[in-house]
Design an enzyme around this catalytic site. Structure first.
Site, mmCIF file in Angstrom:
data_model
loop_
_atom_site.group_PDB
_atom_site.id
_atom_site.type_symbol
_atom_site.label_atom_id
_atom_site.label_comp_id
_atom_site.label_asym_id
_atom_site.label_seq_id
_atom_site.Cartn_x
_atom_site.Cartn_y
_atom_site.Cartn_z
ATOM 1 N N CYS A 15 -90.476 50.785 34.014
ATOM 2 C CA CYS A 15 -89.563 50.229 35.013
ATOM 3 C C CYS A 15 -88.267 51.003 35.082
ATOM 4 O O CYS A 15 -87.815 51.590 34.093
ATOM 5 C CB CYS A 15 -89.224 48.788 34.667
ATOM 6 S SG CYS A 15 -90.606 47.706 34.923
ATOM 7 N N TYR A 24 -104.548 49.352 36.911
ATOM 8 C CA TYR A 24 -103.767 48.887 35.760
ATOM 9 C C TYR A 24 -104.127 47.448 35.420
ATOM 10 O O TYR A 24 -104.143 46.583 36.285
ATOM 11 C CB TYR A 24 -102.291 49.012 36.154
ATOM 12 C CG TYR A 24 -101.261 48.434 35.211
ATOM 13 C CD1 TYR A 24 -101.222 48.779 33.873
ATOM 14 C CD2 TYR A 24 -100.276 47.572 35.699
ATOM 15 C CE1 TYR A 24 -100.233 48.275 33.037
ATOM 16 C CE2 TYR A 24 -99.282 47.070 34.873
ATOM 17 C CZ TYR A 24 -99.277 47.424 33.532
ATOM 18 O OH TYR A 24 -98.292 46.930 32.708
ATOM 19 N N GLY A 25 -104.406 47.243 34.141
ATOM 20 C CA GLY A 25 -104.718 45.874 33.717
ATOM 21 C C GLY A 25 -103.586 45.248 32.946
ATOM 22 O O GLY A 25 -103.471 44.041 32.844
ATOM 23 N N HIS A 37 -100.855 44.682 29.799
ATOM 24 C CA HIS A 37 -99.832 43.688 29.908
ATOM 25 C C HIS A 37 -100.310 42.397 30.593
ATOM 26 O O HIS A 37 -99.608 41.808 31.423
ATOM 27 C CB HIS A 37 -98.559 44.250 30.589
ATOM 28 C CG HIS A 37 -97.933 45.388 29.844
ATOM 29 N ND1 HIS A 37 -98.061 46.708 30.242
ATOM 30 C CD2 HIS A 37 -97.236 45.391 28.693
ATOM 31 C CE1 HIS A 37 -97.442 47.490 29.365
ATOM 32 N NE2 HIS A 37 -96.945 46.713 28.412
ATOM 33 N N ASP A 48 -94.957 45.852 22.722
ATOM 34 C CA ASP A 48 -95.296 47.158 23.298
ATOM 35 C C ASP A 48 -94.050 48.037 23.314
ATOM 36 O O ASP A 48 -94.058 49.137 22.778
ATOM 37 C CB ASP A 48 -95.843 46.977 24.719
ATOM 38 C CG ASP A 48 -96.117 48.324 25.383
ATOM 39 O OD1 ASP A 48 -96.456 49.267 24.657
ATOM 40 O OD2 ASP A 48 -95.995 48.410 26.620
ATOM 41 N N ALA A 66 -92.196 56.423 27.275
ATOM 42 C CA ALA A 66 -91.297 55.886 28.288
ATOM 43 C C ALA A 66 -89.892 56.144 27.771
ATOM 44 O O ALA A 66 -89.213 57.061 28.214
ATOM 45 C CB ALA A 66 -91.565 54.406 28.511
ATOM 46 N N ARG A 67 -89.485 55.398 26.717
ATOM 47 C CA ARG A 67 -88.095 55.512 26.248
ATOM 48 C C ARG A 67 -87.704 56.913 25.765
ATOM 49 O O ARG A 67 -86.625 57.395 26.144
ATOM 50 C CB ARG A 67 -87.842 54.438 25.174
ATOM 51 C CG ARG A 67 -87.810 53.034 25.777
ATOM 52 C CD ARG A 67 -87.819 51.972 24.704
ATOM 53 N NE ARG A 67 -89.063 51.969 23.955
ATOM 54 C CZ ARG A 67 -89.267 51.267 22.853
ATOM 55 N NH1 ARG A 67 -88.303 50.523 22.357
ATOM 56 N NH2 ARG A 67 -90.434 51.285 22.247
ATOM 57 N N CYS A 93 -82.938 50.822 21.207
ATOM 58 C CA CYS A 93 -82.069 49.655 21.431
ATOM 59 C C CYS A 93 -82.545 48.787 22.597
ATOM 60 O O CYS A 93 -82.110 47.644 22.746
ATOM 61 C CB CYS A 93 -80.642 50.114 21.702
ATOM 62 S SG CYS A 93 -80.475 51.140 23.192
ATOM 63 N N CYS A 118 -82.222 50.140 28.055
ATOM 64 C CA CYS A 118 -82.850 50.596 29.304
ATOM 65 C C CYS A 118 -83.614 49.448 29.949
ATOM 66 O O CYS A 118 -83.636 49.314 31.179
ATOM 67 C CB CYS A 118 -83.767 51.785 29.047
ATOM 68 S SG CYS A 118 -84.880 51.557 27.654
ATOM 69 N N ASP A 171 -58.647 60.810 16.282
ATOM 70 C CA ASP A 171 -58.914 59.407 15.939
ATOM 71 C C ASP A 171 -58.131 59.005 14.693
ATOM 72 O O ASP A 171 -57.964 59.796 13.756
ATOM 73 C CB ASP A 171 -60.407 59.173 15.699
ATOM 74 C CG ASP A 171 -60.773 57.701 15.859
ATOM 75 O OD1 ASP A 171 -61.506 57.385 16.817
ATOM 76 O OD2 ASP A 171 -60.291 56.871 15.057
ATOM 77 N N ASP A 179 -64.134 50.976 26.206
ATOM 78 C CA ASP A 179 -63.804 49.586 25.891
ATOM 79 C C ASP A 179 -62.324 49.282 26.043
ATOM 80 O O ASP A 179 -61.945 48.112 26.147
ATOM 81 C CB ASP A 179 -64.250 49.249 24.459
ATOM 82 C CG ASP A 179 -65.759 49.204 24.333
ATOM 83 O OD1 ASP A 179 -66.434 49.129 25.384
ATOM 84 O OD2 ASP A 179 -66.262 49.239 23.203
HETATM 85 P P1 ADP Z 1 -65.265 52.948 22.857
HETATM 86 O O1 ADP Z 1 -66.566 52.197 22.739
HETATM 87 O O2 ADP Z 1 -64.547 52.650 24.108
HETATM 88 O O3 ADP Z 1 -65.427 54.400 22.604
HETATM 89 P P2 ADP Z 1 -64.458 52.223 20.100
HETATM 90 O O4 ADP Z 1 -63.749 50.963 19.755
HETATM 91 O O5 ADP Z 1 -65.839 52.420 19.621
HETATM 92 O O6 ADP Z 1 -64.319 52.370 21.684
HETATM 93 O O7 ADP Z 1 -63.622 53.439 19.560
HETATM 94 C C1 ADP Z 1 -62.242 53.564 19.743
HETATM 95 C C2 ADP Z 1 -61.693 54.534 18.705
HETATM 96 O O8 ADP Z 1 -60.319 54.782 19.021
HETATM 97 C C3 ADP Z 1 -61.704 54.015 17.269
HETATM 98 O O9 ADP Z 1 -62.392 54.941 16.445
HETATM 99 C C4 ADP Z 1 -60.224 53.917 16.879
HETATM 100 O O10 ADP Z 1 -60.017 54.287 15.532
HETATM 101 C C5 ADP Z 1 -59.580 54.917 17.809
HETATM 102 N N1 ADP Z 1 -58.158 54.641 18.121
HETATM 103 C C6 ADP Z 1 -57.650 53.510 18.660
HETATM 104 N N2 ADP Z 1 -56.312 53.633 18.824
HETATM 105 C C7 ADP Z 1 -55.977 54.877 18.394
HETATM 106 C C8 ADP Z 1 -54.741 55.599 18.325
HETATM 107 N N3 ADP Z 1 -53.606 55.071 18.760
HETATM 108 N N4 ADP Z 1 -54.750 56.857 17.814
HETATM 109 C C9 ADP Z 1 -55.921 57.418 17.417
HETATM 110 N N5 ADP Z 1 -57.103 56.771 17.458
HETATM 111 C C10 ADP Z 1 -57.149 55.515 17.943
HETATM 112 FE FE1 SF4 Z 2 -83.953 54.502 23.925
HETATM 113 FE FE2 SF4 Z 2 -81.961 52.745 24.049
HETATM 114 FE FE3 SF4 Z 2 -82.057 54.816 25.758
HETATM 115 FE FE4 SF4 Z 2 -83.781 52.828 26.000
HETATM 116 S S1 SF4 Z 2 -81.554 52.701 26.241
HETATM 117 S S2 SF4 Z 2 -84.249 55.000 26.081
HETATM 118 S S3 SF4 Z 2 -84.149 52.295 23.892
HETATM 119 S S4 SF4 Z 2 -81.787 54.919 23.573
#
Ligand code: ADP
Ligand code: SF4
Length: 698
Positions: free
Chosen positions: A31, A170-171, A173, A266, A320-321, A347, A350, A419, A652
């Site tokens: 899909c 196709y059967g 599933h 599956d 597929a994956r 995971c 998809c 970071d 995020d």
């Molecule tokens: P995303 O999923 O958006 O990538 P994550 O929360 O997984 O976000 O990762 C954000 C990263 O940013 C973390 O590793 C955190 O340590 C880093 N981080 C956040 N604020 C700062 C900052 N002010 N300076 C450096 N690194 C930072």
């Molecule tokens: Fe593999 Fe996850 Fe990508 Fe699907 S979403 S193909 S399970 S890595």
């Protein structure tokens, strides 16, 4: 790099009926959310895999007539000639790269609930669907049986004319042909019920007619679950028995396990199923046929693939994956670029994204599903028009990592990925350490290898940047990817307020990061993990703590435990597993107050309930770390004066979402950073225009 000669066997051609595959890599039907409705996306998505070396690419299930309607699940439809005209684009793309195109012609039988067509579902007997229990089918009379066979032939001819090389009967599933075969669905007493031969009759007659109509031009494939691993289908001995009965009519056996109700077995998530797990059952089919066999099992290891072919169990490696996660997997093996393979992490995001009319996406491959509407190629990157700039990326989580890699590949002069943490990864520093999620570590592994190769990208860890640091850094472009954090006071979707008494500064209240990253000790023996989100975090922490010896109750205000994992096909098995490892589960509990030794709230009927707890872990909701971006954005004039041309935020820290979306955000900014205005989305309506022009232009 040259390929290891032991993998040469994977690149032998294989004949299937009147067609020849140029190697042994076969993208099995899966899909996408595209169907015939999004023909551009369908064509380019499959075409990309053909370019990447998959010698055959298939559609998802293609419904042969309005007798079988699954709306709102988007399947391919072969209801009229316009559908086929749209799907013809996919055939063109596959052929352009020397691959075969296949179509998985399907009738869902009892499970198709006809929401759009308003037709009753059909079944061998009047037994409610185990997939949609409120759907009760019409018993198929002989006239219905004949009509469905004719529909199948009509669909097969249209498919051949559209350019398809492989035609499925196709059967599943547990779809209609398998419903006839299975005593669980078929209680008939006429010539179509009873003995195995009688139950196989509908499928065999359909195969005979389809073969007579298109068998000289196309390969005839059968896909089915040879072992249902549950009641909804056949057990292996009858599965093999059917192969014996139908073998003379079939050019390719595409075999798997499970059923639509037990689809989780599956498309097994890595949480429960290791690579190659289906061989235990599908490997047995060779005992009764010399015809080509294709099987699946989240295979990404070339050694394992070569071993399977050499053993004779299968002739083709199906995926597929792994083909979503890396459309160029075959090419990379062919060229010996083993370290470049972007292995699927299992995971099932998809599936979460492709089902129910959504658009496919992938945690590992940000370009999956975007080949057409954004024009992204997973392995090709245009030099950026503004590449003679330095870029500072703050945060090396999924968003920052992906952005840095793509900017690096687009030739930016210097990219600094900074970071605060001692290692890269953001949430991926700890998520793969949750029980069952070890394979998710592949996300970070692949990116670490890529970063290592990019000489224009420098990774700096253990350095927290303030707004002042960023302004003084000297980069012309700044990308803020500072991620998100779990709420420390129990803020949640149900009350939109903190939980009174919840404060992660207290020794007995903890957040996921405090446990997984900061080493905060969980006091006492009795722990309540309180989940208001419903995905993997709370369940993972509960299991981890129970394994460490705590007495754990996983309580949620949601109607059931971890409902989001149902969308990734993990839910039922996860709940069972939590039960088996000793996690107590309580759904419908709304926390109203947390204190030393207790969580007070109400049960699913609104009655007061107090849970004993020496410690409470809060997985209620996440909040964006947006302070750095907002502080920078406040002083735009100053930034410009200081030589900073643009500040973006991704991932995020914009809004907390799943890892696939954070990574996509980073990828997208890096692809569009030289667009006139990268904040303006490229036209989503492009898909629709093509759809109309295909219809009008004919
Ligand atoms: P995303 O999923 O958006 O990538 P994550 O929360 O997984 O976000 O990762 C954000 C990263 O940013 C973390 O590793 C955190 O340590 C880093 N981080 C956040 N604020 C700062 C900052 N002010 N300076 C450096 N690194 C930072
Ligand atoms: Fe593999 Fe996850 Fe990508 Fe699907 S979403 S193909 S399970 S890595």
């Amino acid at each position: 790099m040259t390929r290891d000669p032991k993998h040469d066997i994977l690149f032998e051609p294989v004949r299937i009926g009147p067609k020849t595959m140029r190697n042994r890599f076969y993208q099995v039907p899966h899909c996408t959310g595209f169907g015939a409705e999004k023909p551009g996306s369908q064509a380019r998505f499959r075409g990309m895999k053909a370019e990447g070396g998959w010698a055959a690419v298939n559609t998802e299930e293609a419904l042969i007539s309005s007798d079988t309607d699954y709306w709102p699940v988007v399947s391919t439809r072969v209801w009229d000639e316009d559908d086929l005209r749209n799907l013809g684009l996919m055939c063109d793309e596959a052929h352009k790269h020397g691959s075969l195109a296949g179509i998985e012609l399907t009738h869902g039988g009892v499970h198709a609930d006809g929401r759009e067509s308003r037709r009753p579902s059909l079944g061998p007997s009047q037994l409610a669907s185990d997939y949609h229990p409120f759907v009760v089918p019409k018993v198929m009379e002989l006239g219905d049986i004949q009509r469905v066979r004719e529909d199948w032939v009509r669909a097969a001819k249209l498919s051949r004319d559209a350019g398809f090389d492989i035609i499925y009967v196709y059967g599943g599933h547990s779809y209609l042909p398998l419903q006839f075969l299975s005593p669980f669905y078929n209680k008939r007493t006429d010539a179509y019920g009873g003995s195995l031969e009688n139950r196989a009759r509908f499928w065999i007659e359909t195969l005979e007619e389809v073969r007579a109509a298109v068998g000289d031009d196309c390969a005839i494939a059968v896909r089915f679950c040879v072992e249902a691993l549950g009641p909804a289908g056949v057990e292996l001995d009858e599965g093999i028995g059917f192969v014996v009965l139908a073998d003379h009519l079939v050019d390719l056996w595409d075999v798997n396990v499970g059923s639509i109700t037990d689809w989780s077995k599956d498309s097994g998530a890595s949480r429960f199923f290791p690579e190659g797990y289906q061989l235990e059952w599908t490997g047995r089919v060779r005992e009764v046929t010399a015809k080509p066999i294709v099987g699946v099992g989240r295979l990404t290891s070339p050694d394992r693939m070569a071993e399977i072919i050499r053993s004779g169990a299968w002739d083709l490696i199906g995926a597929a994956r792994p083909s979503i996660s890396d459309p160029f997997l075959p090419k990379k093996i062919e060229e010996g670029l083993y370290g470049e393979i972007r292995e699927c992490i299992g995971c099932n995001v998809c599936i979460m994204k492709a089902e129910w009319g959504n658009h496919i996406g992938c945690t590992q491959n940000a370009t999956a599903g975007e080949e057409y509407r954004r024009g992204w190629h997973p392995e090709k990157f245009e030099p950026a028009a503004n590449a003679d700039n330095d870029v500072l990326i703050v945060g090396a989580g999924p968003a920052g990592l992906e952005c840095a890699i793509v900017l690096g590949k687009r030739g930016f002069r210097r990219v600094h990925l900074v970071d605060a943490a001692p290692e890269i990864g953001g949430v991926m520093r700890w998520v793969p350490k949750l029980p069952g999620l070890g394979e998710w570590g592949r996300f970070l592994n692949w990116r670490a290898v890529q970063l290592d190769k990019l000489k224009n990208v420098e990774v700096i860890t253990g350095t927290e940047l303030t707004a002042k640091d960023v302004r003084e850094y000297g980069a012309e472009i700044v990308v803020v990817a500072t991620g998100a954090r779990w709420s420390t006071d129990g803020l949640n979707a149900y009350t939109h307020s903190p939980i009174p008494g919840a404060d992660a500064a207290l020794p007995y209240v903890l957040t996921p990061e405090q446990i997984m990253l900061e080493g905060k000790v969980v006091p006492g023996r009795r722990v309540v993990v309180y989940d208001a989100e419903g995905y993997f975090t709370a369940a993972g922490l509960a299991e981890r703590l129970v394994v460490e010896g705590y007495d754990v109750e996983l309580a949620t205000c949601l109607e059931r435990i971890a409902p989001v994992t149902d969308e990734t096909l993990e839910g039922p098995m996860l709940r069972q597993h939590l039960h088996e490892v000793g996690v107590k589960q309580r759904a419908g509990f709304l926390a109203g107050e947390i204190g030393e030794g207790f969580v007070r709230g109400t049960d699913e009927f609104g009655e007061a309930l107090e849970l004993e707890a020496d410690a409470v872990v809060l997985a209620t909701q996440r909040l964006s770390n947006e302070a750095l971006y907002l502080e920078l954005a406040e002083n735009v004039e100053d930034l410009l004066a200081e030589g900073i041309q643009a500040v973006y935020r991704i991932g995020d820290c914009v809004a907390p979402r799943i890892i696939a979306e954070a990574s996509y955000d980073g990828h997208r900014l890096a692809r569009e950073i030289d667009a006139e205005d990268p904040s303006i989305p490229l036209p989503y309506i492009r898909e629709r225009i093509i759809l109309e022009s295909v219809a009008i232009g004919s």
